[in-house]
Scaffold this motif. Structure first.
Motif, PDB file in Angstrom:
ATOM      1  N   ASP A   1     -37.644 -22.782  16.959  1.00  0.00           N
ATOM      2  CA  ASP A   1     -37.636 -21.594  16.107  1.00  0.00           C
ATOM      3  C   ASP A   1     -37.307 -21.923  14.647  1.00  0.00           C
ATOM      4  OD1 ASP A   1     -34.959 -22.221  16.254  1.00  0.00           O
ATOM      5  OD2 ASP A   1     -34.371 -20.414  17.349  1.00  0.00           O
ATOM      6  N   GLY A   2     -37.150 -23.211  14.333  1.00  0.00           N
ATOM      7  CA  GLY A   2     -36.920 -23.619  12.957  1.00  0.00           C
ATOM      8  C   GLY A   2     -35.473 -23.664  12.534  1.00  0.00           C
ATOM      9  N   LYS A   3     -34.516 -23.463  13.467  1.00  0.00           N
ATOM     10  CA  LYS A   3     -33.096 -23.437  13.112  1.00  0.00           C
ATOM     11  C   LYS A   3     -32.385 -24.764  13.377  1.00  0.00           C
ATOM     12  CE  LYS A   3     -32.768 -18.468  14.084  1.00  0.00           C
ATOM     13  NZ  LYS A   3     -32.106 -17.423  14.924  1.00  0.00           N
TER      14      LYS A   3
ATOM     15  N   ASP B   1     -34.389 -31.145   9.096  1.00  0.00           N
ATOM     16  CA  ASP B   1     -35.420 -30.637   8.193  1.00  0.00           C
ATOM     17  C   ASP B   1     -35.800 -29.185   8.438  1.00  0.00           C
ATOM     18  OD1 ASP B   1     -35.814 -33.212   6.907  1.00  0.00           O
ATOM     19  OD2 ASP B   1     -36.792 -33.838   8.763  1.00  0.00           O
ATOM     20  N   GLY B   2     -35.252 -28.564   9.484  1.00  0.00           N
ATOM     21  CA  GLY B   2     -35.591 -27.174   9.774  1.00  0.00           C
ATOM     22  C   GLY B   2     -37.056 -26.978  10.123  1.00  0.00           C
ATOM     23  N   LEU B   3     -37.653 -27.958  10.798  1.00  0.00           N
ATOM     24  CA  LEU B   3     -39.055 -27.850  11.189  1.00  0.00           C
ATOM     25  C   LEU B   3     -39.209 -26.796  12.281  1.00  0.00           C
ATOM     26  CD1 LEU B   3     -39.997 -31.644  11.308  1.00  0.00           C
ATOM     27  CD2 LEU B   3     -40.239 -30.043   9.410  1.00  0.00           C
TER      28      LEU B   3
ATOM     29  N   GLN C   1     -35.376 -22.454  21.334  1.00  0.00           N
ATOM     30  CA  GLN C   1     -34.758 -23.745  21.035  1.00  0.00           C
ATOM     31  C   GLN C   1     -35.684 -24.908  21.356  1.00  0.00           C
ATOM     32  OE1 GLN C   1     -30.759 -24.143  22.394  1.00  0.00           O
ATOM     33  NE2 GLN C   1     -30.571 -26.278  21.783  1.00  0.00           N
ATOM     34  N   TRP C   2     -36.504 -24.755  22.409  1.00  0.00           N
ATOM     35  CA  TRP C   2     -37.354 -25.866  22.831  1.00  0.00           C
ATOM     36  C   TRP C   2     -38.808 -25.432  22.972  1.00  0.00           C
ATOM     37  CZ3 TRP C   2     -32.844 -24.714  25.857  1.00  0.00           C
ATOM     38  CH2 TRP C   2     -31.740 -25.537  25.553  1.00  0.00           C
TER      39      TRP C   2
END
Length: 498
Positions: free
Chosen positions: A420-422, A426-428, A475-476
């Motif tokens: 989810d980018g969190k 790098d916050g990918l 998360q995954w």
């Protein structure tokens, strides 16, 4: 400047040698052994030759100056920019072809056209007592002499330019990659060479013979040239076939070696069959065989050293943190289960395993008071932990060979990114996270949940799998989670894990 002077001298000597052998050797033999020329006619012919020679020098000189321009910029004017060096490099390798063009166009036309015009004028005015057909014969002879001259000049220029090519290459930046070009193929070189040295002298002989017959009173052209054409055709056929067989005999092993070298470049090692060759190529393939064996041996040693190094790094991390000892090995095992379900190739499976073994190597750079702390981490301490993927990437960038390690850097850096980018560092988000990073995130989380810690006991596999299922697409990566759960619920895998 000195190199440029030596080049000009060498090219001048080449031209003199080629001219002497072709023009004076072949052409002179044709003129002076075949023609019965009076002293007055010889004076007129001498004048025509001198005039034609002046025209030829002017025309050929202009082409020669232009052809040398890229080389002159570097060797005489001292230009050393990349574009000038590359242009000069390619010109040094193609210069033999430019020599051929120069002789077959300005050299031939500059000599022949004025000579033909002057000869027609003097014959038609009665000042030159020669049969008009001699102009045709002389034109054909001039073309053949020019071709032979170009043939000699071509090979002399190749010899001269080898040293120039090496010198220009030495002036280039070491890291400059030059695209090599094939300016003339071996097959064409053989074909033109064999035809030149077998057919063209025969044409000269046939022309000389015809001139002798005319001088002796035999003026009938058709019967003679019918016979001459048959002789030329037979000679041409045998020349072409000989060139074809000879070039194929050489080109075949060359292409075989070329293909083998390409395979070596991609680590595909094939042993060549040298038993079919009875010439020097047998020794060449024998040498390639030895080189191949040496590369295979070195590749095996390098692989063993690299694998050992990875295991040592992993063991070093385990020694620092005994509470998580075996974590990297277990994550590697879980990652392989996911890879098997995703049907990754053998090469990708090996790469995934190496990445998993080293995924936490950056924790070597985390202070002991943070890494070994049993209680809850402060925000500042957690910042140290969050830095370990980047630290791990920087450590592995220093390992040789770099091209081998570069393939695992993405997975090491991205194994704590969230779908989810969190995540970090790098916050990918989503499929923007590297493929191996998404696999490792699942395997790493599962082992963290199921492993015992001093401050808590690891949870059952079923509960950890349930948490993974609930965290799909947040998360995954859901595809990785499903692949792992599917593999973990197999009876065979459950027994292996237990």
């Amino acid at each position: 400047m000195e190199t440029y002077k030596k080049l000009l001298n060498s090219l001048f000597y080449n031209y003199i040698i080629g001219s002497f052998l072709a023009v004076f050797g072949v052409g002179g033999a044709f003129m002076y052994t075949s023609l019965k020329i009076s002293s007055d006619d010889m004076k007129i012919l001498g004048f025509i030759m001198i005039l034609s020679f002046i025209c030829m020098v002017c025309a050929e000189g202009a082409f020669f100056y232009k052809d040398l321009n890229p080389l002159r910029k570097v060797l005489k004017d001292g230009k050393r920019d990349v574009n000038s060096l590359v242009e000069a490099y390619h010109r040094s390798k193609s210069f033999p072809l430019f020599s051929v063009r120069r002789i077959l166009i300005p050299h031939l036309l500059g000599m022949s056209v004025p000579a033909i015009i002057c000869s027609i004028y003097y014959i038609s005015s009665g000042k030159l007592e020669l049969p008009s057909v001699y102009i045709v014969y002389a034109t054909v002879a001039a073309m053949i002499v020019a071709i032979l001259h170009a043939f000699i000049e071509f090979f002399l220029a190749i010899r001269t330019m080898k040293g120039i090519t090496i010198y220009i290459k030495s002036l280039m930046p070491k890291n400059l990659v030059i695209e090599e070009k094939v300016f003339i193929s071996i097959h064409r070189k053989f074909l033109l060479t064999v035809v030149s040295i077998s057919v063209l002298p025969l044409v000269i002989i046939l022309l000389s013979t015809r001139v002798k017959l005319i001088d002796n009173g035999n003026l009938s052209e058709l019967p003679y040239w019918n016979w001459a054409i048959v002789i030329l055709f037979i000679s041409l056929v045998y020349s072409v076939l000989s060139a074809r067989f000879l070039s194929r005999d050489i080109i075949t092993p060359i292409y075989q070696l070329k293909n083998l070298m390409k395979k070596v470049g991609t680590s595909q090692f094939t042993q060549p069959n040298s038993a079919v060759y009875t010439d020097e190529f047998a020794e060449l393939f024998k040498g390639f065989h030895k080189m191949n064996d040496s590369i295979i041996q070195r590749e095996r040693v390098n692989k063993e050293l690299l694998d050992s190094f990875m295991m040592v790094l992993s063991a070093t991390l385990d020694a620092r943190d005994p509470y998580t000892a075996g974590h990297s090995t277990r994550v590697a095992g879980y990652s392989k289960l996911i890879g098997e379900n995703l049907k990754l190739s053998k090469e990708d499976m090996e790469l995934l395993y190496k990445t998993a073994i080293l995924h936490d190597i950056g924790k070597i750079g985390v202070p002991d008071n943070v890494l070994l702390k049993e209680g809850k981490l402060t925000e500042e301490e957690f910042a140290y932990i969050k830095a370990h993927p980047v630290i791990g990437e920087n450590i592995l960038k220093q390992v040789q060979p770099q091209e081998e390690m570069a393939r695992i850097l993405e997975g090491v850096r991205s194994h704590h990114e969230r779908y989810d980018g969190k995540g970090y560092p790098d916050g990918l988000k989503g499929e923007g996270i590297p493929y191996f990073g998404r696999i490792l995130a699942v395997a790493d989380a599962f082992d963290a949940m199921t492993s015992d810690r001093p401050y808590r006991k690891g949870m059952p596999f079923s509960k950890a799998l349930s948490i993974l299922h609930e965290g799909k697409e947040t998360q995954w990566d859901g595809k990785m989670v499903e692949a792992f759960i599917g593999k973990m619920t197999e009876e065979k895998v459950e027994k292996e894990i237990s």
